[in-house]
Scaffold this active site. Sequence first.
Site, short mmCIF file in Angstrom:
data_model
loop_
_atom_site.label_atom_id
_atom_site.label_comp_id
_atom_site.label_asym_id
_atom_site.label_seq_id
_atom_site.Cartn_x
_atom_site.Cartn_y
_atom_site.Cartn_z
N SER A 76 -9.54 1.85 3.03
CA SER A 76 -8.77 2.76 2.13
C SER A 76 -7.85 1.79 1.43
O SER A 76 -7.18 2.11 0.26
CB SER A 76 -8.10 3.62 3.00
OG SER A 76 -7.00 3.00 3.91
N SER B 71 -10.13 -0.52 7.13
CA SER B 71 -9.47 -0.30 5.82
C SER B 71 -8.65 -1.49 5.12
O SER B 71 -8.27 -1.64 4.09
CB SER B 71 -8.39 0.56 5.69
OG SER B 71 -8.96 2.02 5.85
N LYS C 282 0.86 -1.13 -0.06
CA LYS C 282 -0.06 -0.03 0.03
C LYS C 282 0.91 1.34 0.08
O LYS C 282 2.06 1.27 0.88
CB LYS C 282 -0.87 -0.16 1.12
CG LYS C 282 -1.97 1.07 1.51
CD LYS C 282 -2.79 0.92 2.73
CE LYS C 282 -3.98 1.89 2.41
NZ LYS C 282 -4.72 1.60 3.84
#
Lengths: 479, 94
Positions: A142, A166, A67
Site C-alpha cells: 500500500s 506494504s 505516507k
Amino acid sequence: MKLRSRVPELVAATARETRSALEYYRERIRVLNPRLNAFITPVDPQAHPATGAPGTRRLAGLPIAHKDLFVTRGIPTTCGSRMLAGFVPPYDACVVERLDLAGCTLIGKTNMDEFAMGSSNETSAFGPVRNPWNLERVPGGSSGGSAAAVAAGLVPVATGTDTGGSIRQPAALCGITGIKPSYGRVSRFGMIAFASSMDQAGVLARSAEDAAWVLREMAGHDPRDSTSVGLPVPDYVAALTRGVRGLRIGIVQNFFDEGLWPAVADRIREALSVLEAAGAQLIDITLPHLSLSVPVYYVLAPAECSSNLARYDGIRYGHRARDPVDLTDLYCRSRSEGFGAEVQRRILIGTYVLSHGYYDAYYLKAQRVRRLIRNDFLKAFESVDLLAGPTTPTPAFRLGEKTADPLTMYLNDIYTIGVNLAGLPALSVPAGLVEGLPVGLQLIGRDFDEETLFAAAADFQGRTDWHRAEPPGFEEGSG
Amino acid sequence: MLSAEEVKRLSVLARLEVRPEDQDRLVRELDRILGFVRQLEAAPTGEIEPLVHPLDLIQPLRDDEVREPVDREAIQKAAPDVAEGYYRVPRVIE
C-alpha cells in the site's frame, strides 16, 4: 546537489547551502508528480515548522515524504480514504515528531491504498499511483506513493508502513530499498491503525545506507505505544560496513514454487550468488507452514481491521452523511459513503470471523496457525542468520489487471505476509530487471536484528548497481 | 455457501449499508474469500497456544496521572457538527 546524492551527502550539502535540496526536490515534484500521482498533499515547508526542540539534527535539511497514514499536525491526513478527506489532525505521529527532531523537512504526504488495504495503490480514493518504470503498471502497495516518489527521484527518502508487505512489495516493484523493522521497533503512535498486531512503520529509500540513516532516528521505545519495545536502538549506520562474510543465509525453498516467474527466480539466484561470492554460506531451508500465511492473514487482518475501523462513526471526525434520519442511519451511511469497496469487504470478512459461532473456527484457528508459522521461522533461525528469497512472484503488473478479483490481488503478497505474522524484520533490495521492470530480493532477519539486514544489503549494494538504475524519463534534468 | 441474508446480517453488525445493486457481487466475493481461508480447517494445530501478538509482551502499566491536557477546541475542529463543546447527533431519545 545531484539527483542520486546519498543521504549523508544531502545533509552535508544542506549545511553548505541552505534550502538547495528542498528547492531541488520541490521543483521535481511540481514537474514530474502529475505523471505519477504519488502525492496526495504536497506540503509547503512553512506549513509544518519544526518544533524547535533540540534534536539530533543528524538529518538536518533532508527533505522527506510521509505516507498519508502518519498523522501530521495542521496538515491534511487522509489515509487514502474519502472517509478522512479534509481531516486535519491536531498532533504529530511519533515517527513524524522524531524525524522533525532529526532535522528532516516534510515535503509531502504520499498516496496509498485506502487504509493501507491493497497491493497496487488502486484502492486509493485519490486515484492510482503509476509506476515510474512503466506508467501503465502499478507501483505496488500500500505504500505505493512513497515507493514511486523515491524511485522517480521526487524525494530522497519516504516513510511507509507494512502490515502484510506494504513497504517491501512496492519497494521491489519500483526498484528501491524498503525496510520493515521488527514489530515493536518503531512506535505506532499516530499511525492510523489497520491491523494492530502487524502494522509497523519503516523506510523507503534508494539504498540500504539511506534507509539506515533514517531508521536510526525513527526507532526506539515510545511510552505512548505500549507495544514499542524498550530495547536500545543499535547504530544501523555503523552496521552497514559489517559485510556478509561468514553469515549463514537460508534460501526459503517454499518461495521458489510454481507461482514464481522463472525470470524472477533467475534474478534472485544471481543475487544470491553475489552474496555467496562475498563470503556468505547459502543453506536450503523449508518453512512447513508458510503456505498458510495468506489464509491466516486474511482472517486476522480483517478481524483487526473491522475492530479498528469501528471508530469511524461520522461523529467525532471524518465523513458524515447528510440529513440522517436517526443515529443508525448516520453511522451506516457515513461509513458506506466514506469507505471504498475493498475496505468494506475486509470489515465484513472481519465481522464474520469474529461473530458468534465462527470465532473458534476462523479467528482462534488462524491464531494457532500463526504460532506454527512463527515457530517455523524461529526454528530456521537456529541454523541460519538470515533468510532470503524473492519479494514478489512477478514484476509490476498492469493497472486494472487484478482489480476484478480480490483473491488474485491478495496472492501477490504471498512472500511477504509470513514475516508480518511472525513479527520479524525484513527488507527488499533491487536485484535486477525482468522485461524492463525491477525485481526485489527479500532478506528476513531475527527478531530485532535489523543490523544484519543492513549489513547484508549494504554489502550486496556495494557489489551491484541495481539500486542505481533509474527509471527512463525521470533521470537528472527530466521534465 | 454464504447467503444474502447472512451478508445482510453482517452489514447490520458492521454498520454498513449494502446497496441492493452491490449485494450479489458482494455475496460472491465474500464467499470466495471465506472459501479460500477455510483451508485452515485442515491445518494440524492441535491445542497449540493461539498467537495473539508476535511479541510475548507483558502489558506495562504507568501511574494514572494526567500528562497531557486535552485541548477540546483543537480536537473538535475535526468534527462535522459540534455545539457548545459537545458533538451533535440526531435525536436518540424520543
